[in-house]
Scaffold this motif. Structure first.
Motif, PDB file in Angstrom:
ATOM      1  N   GLU A   1       0.742  -1.224   0.083  1.00  0.00           N
ATOM      2  CA  GLU A   1      -0.062   0.122  -0.092  1.00  0.00           C
ATOM      3  C   GLU A   1       0.776   1.168   0.001  1.00  0.00           C
ATOM      4  N   ASN A   2       1.890   1.120   0.854  1.00  0.00           N
ATOM      5  CA  ASN A   2       2.862   2.414   0.723  1.00  0.00           C
ATOM      6  C   ASN A   2       3.545   2.663  -0.365  1.00  0.00           C
ATOM      7  N   ALA A   3       4.045   1.680  -1.178  1.00  0.00           N
ATOM      8  CA  ALA A   3       4.699   1.873  -2.180  1.00  0.00           C
ATOM      9  C   ALA A   3       3.816   2.517  -3.427  1.00  0.00           C
ATOM     10  N   GLU A   4       2.306   1.943  -3.324  1.00  0.00           N
ATOM     11  CA  GLU A   4       1.245   2.512  -4.479  1.00  0.00           C
ATOM     12  C   GLU A   4       1.281   4.038  -3.901  1.00  0.00           C
ATOM     13  N   LYS A   5       0.926   4.130  -2.804  1.00  0.00           N
ATOM     14  CA  LYS A   5       0.643   5.711  -2.377  1.00  0.00           C
ATOM     15  C   LYS A   5       1.748   6.663  -2.730  1.00  0.00           C
ATOM     16  N   ASN A   6       3.070   6.168  -2.500  1.00  0.00           N
ATOM     17  CA  ASN A   6       4.086   6.945  -2.638  1.00  0.00           C
ATOM     18  C   ASN A   6       4.385   7.244  -3.884  1.00  0.00           C
ATOM     19  N   ARG A   7       4.118   6.027  -4.900  1.00  0.00           N
ATOM     20  CA  ARG A   7       4.328   6.242  -6.456  1.00  0.00           C
ATOM     21  C   ARG A   7       3.380   7.251  -6.791  1.00  0.00           C
ATOM     22  N   LYS A   8       2.163   7.186  -6.636  1.00  0.00           N
ATOM     23  CA  LYS A   8       1.088   8.081  -7.060  1.00  0.00           C
ATOM     24  C   LYS A   8       1.230   9.697  -6.475  1.00  0.00           C
ATOM     25  N   LYS A   9       1.773   9.549  -5.299  1.00  0.00           N
ATOM     26  CA  LYS A   9       1.789  10.986  -4.818  1.00  0.00           C
ATOM     27  C   LYS A   9       3.177  11.595  -5.670  1.00  0.00           C
ATOM     28  N   LEU A  10       4.401  10.795  -5.735  1.00  0.00           N
ATOM     29  CA  LEU A  10       5.600  11.385  -6.532  1.00  0.00           C
ATOM     30  C   LEU A  10       5.110  11.648  -8.021  1.00  0.00           C
ATOM     31  N   GLY A  11       4.142  10.862  -8.587  1.00  0.00           N
ATOM     32  CA  GLY A  11       3.937  11.009  -9.939  1.00  0.00           C
ATOM     33  C   GLY A  11       3.004  12.091 -10.149  1.00  0.00           C
ATOM     34  N   LYS A  12       2.337  12.553  -9.104  1.00  0.00           N
ATOM     35  CA  LYS A  12       1.368  13.771  -9.260  1.00  0.00           C
ATOM     36  C   LYS A  12       2.154  15.044  -9.282  1.00  0.00           C
ATOM     37  N   LYS A  13       3.140  14.706  -8.353  1.00  0.00           N
ATOM     38  CA  LYS A  13       4.195  16.169  -8.101  1.00  0.00           C
ATOM     39  C   LYS A  13       5.186  16.593  -9.234  1.00  0.00           C
ATOM     40  N   ASP A  14       5.652  15.340  -9.988  1.00  0.00           N
ATOM     41  CA  ASP A  14       6.516  15.518 -11.213  1.00  0.00           C
ATOM     42  C   ASP A  14       6.620  14.514 -12.130  1.00  0.00           C
ATOM     43  N   ALA A  15       6.131  15.055 -13.503  1.00  0.00           N
ATOM     44  CA  ALA A  15       6.031  14.132 -14.613  1.00  0.00           C
ATOM     45  C   ALA A  15       7.310  13.193 -14.688  1.00  0.00           C
ATOM     46  N   ARG A  16       8.606  13.831 -14.421  1.00  0.00           N
ATOM     47  CA  ARG A  16       9.620  13.163 -14.704  1.00  0.00           C
ATOM     48  C   ARG A  16       9.955  11.956 -13.770  1.00  0.00           C
ATOM     49  N   ILE A  17       9.605  12.391 -12.653  1.00  0.00           N
ATOM     50  CA  ILE A  17       9.673  11.198 -11.477  1.00  0.00           C
ATOM     51  C   ILE A  17       8.777  10.107 -12.151  1.00  0.00           C
TER      52      ILE A  17
END
Lengths: 108, 223
Positions: free
Chosen positions: A9-25
């Protein structure tokens, strides 16, 4: 052989959060996932001490860190006792369990 | 003059080792006396690295030069700031380790107990026994009076006689060292997480999640 990827769950949450923040990430995470699904052993390092049983891959100048376990390896080396995944029985051997996706803004 | 090369700067591995040793140093020193501020810490670490370098033991990798208050390196400020930011050390009542810092040090037990590493830590233990209870003034005096071998002239001089800006003690290269603090890739990568409070907290939560909740299959094309 291709590996199936599973996220906590944490990996999914962090991935989505980072993806929203920066398209490059977001792009880099996707590339990393593709790499892990093809060959999770290549260019990844084992962790030790209290983090034993897991591996790490670093990208984006070592700022993006993905911590994971390769299920076949985990079972072969008896690392299941360290990782203790609740769904171990339901995950195939050719799988990668992604524990965490983390991005650090500054290096050492 | 000595040619300035990358060799004299810390590489990432050396920077991590310095942070681990500094954390260990602070923990040991607080058992013997109070570290009221960075000046005392700076002088203590200077004595430690000077002794190590003299015996060709590669532990600390700081570059100390002569400055207004004696031996100085901005790298200790950087490392202390890092340890404080990551809640391993606090400066509230002098410089001391936090509960989290102590917990991390105990997680590093296997690394610190390695034979090669124990030899490096013994330098710190001896130095702490000798100097940690001294006040900052006495330490500054001792640092001014201490002798160093000036690079690149290979002559010995007291710190007080060295002009400002001159290097006093610099890290040993791998080839110069007779013994070194050993750390393999697995430990380097592990420390990269353990020393970073946010990364470690995040991973601990994730590990707990793996133990208690089923994971989800990822379809890469849908990302």
């Amino acid at each position: 052989m291709r590996y199936e990827l599973y996220e906590t769950e944490n990996a999914e949450k962090n991935r989505k959060k980072l993806g929203k923040k920066d398209a490059r990430i977001k792009d880099n995470i996707k590339k990393a996932y593709e790499r892990l699904s093809q060959d999770p052993y290549s260019s990844t390092t084992f962790l030790t001490g209290t983090l034993r049983g897991k591996r790490k891959i670093r990208l984006m100048g070592k700022k993006l860190r993905i911590t994971f376990a390769i299920c076949e390896e985990c079972r072969r080396l008896g690392h299941t006792a360290f990782n203790n995944c609740v769904d171990c029985e339901h995950i195939p051997n050719n799988a990668v369990k992604i524990f965490d996706v983390f991005f650090r803004g500054r290096g050492y | 003059m000595e040619e300035i090369t990358e060799e004299r700067f810390r590489n990432p591995e050396e920077a991590i080792i310095d942070k681990v040793l500094l954390l260990y140093f602070i923990k040991k020193a607080e058992e013997k006396g109070k570290i009221w501020g960075i000046t005392k810490l700076m002088k203590l670490v200077f004595f430690g690295e000077r002794e190590m370098v003299k015996d060709r033991v590669k532990g600390f990798n700081y570059k100390f030069y002569r400055w207004h208050l004696g031996p100085f390196t901005p790298q200790i400020y950087e490392d202390l700031e890092f340890l404080i930011e990551n809640e391993l050390v606090t400066e509230r009542e002098g410089i001391e380790t936090t509960d989290h810092g102590e917990a991390i040090l105990s997680e590093l037990d296997d690394l610190l107990k390695l034979k090669e590493n124990k030899a490096v830590l013994e330098y710190i233990d001896r130095l702490v026994d000798r100097y940690a209870s001294e006040g900052t003034g006495e330490l500054m005096k001792a640092a001014y009076e201490s002798e160093v071998e000036l690079i690149p002239f290979k002559i010995k001089a007291r710190v007080r006689d060295v002009p400002a800006g001159y290097d006093l003690v610099t890290k040993l290269s791998e080839t110069e060292a007779r013994e070194a603090f050993e750390i393999d890739d697995a430990w380097l990568e592990t420390l990269d997480i353990l020393l970073d409070r946010h990364a470690y907290e995040s991973l601990k939560e994730a590990m707990e999640s793996a133990r208690t909740r089923a994971s989800k299959r990822v379809i890469i094309d849908n990302l």
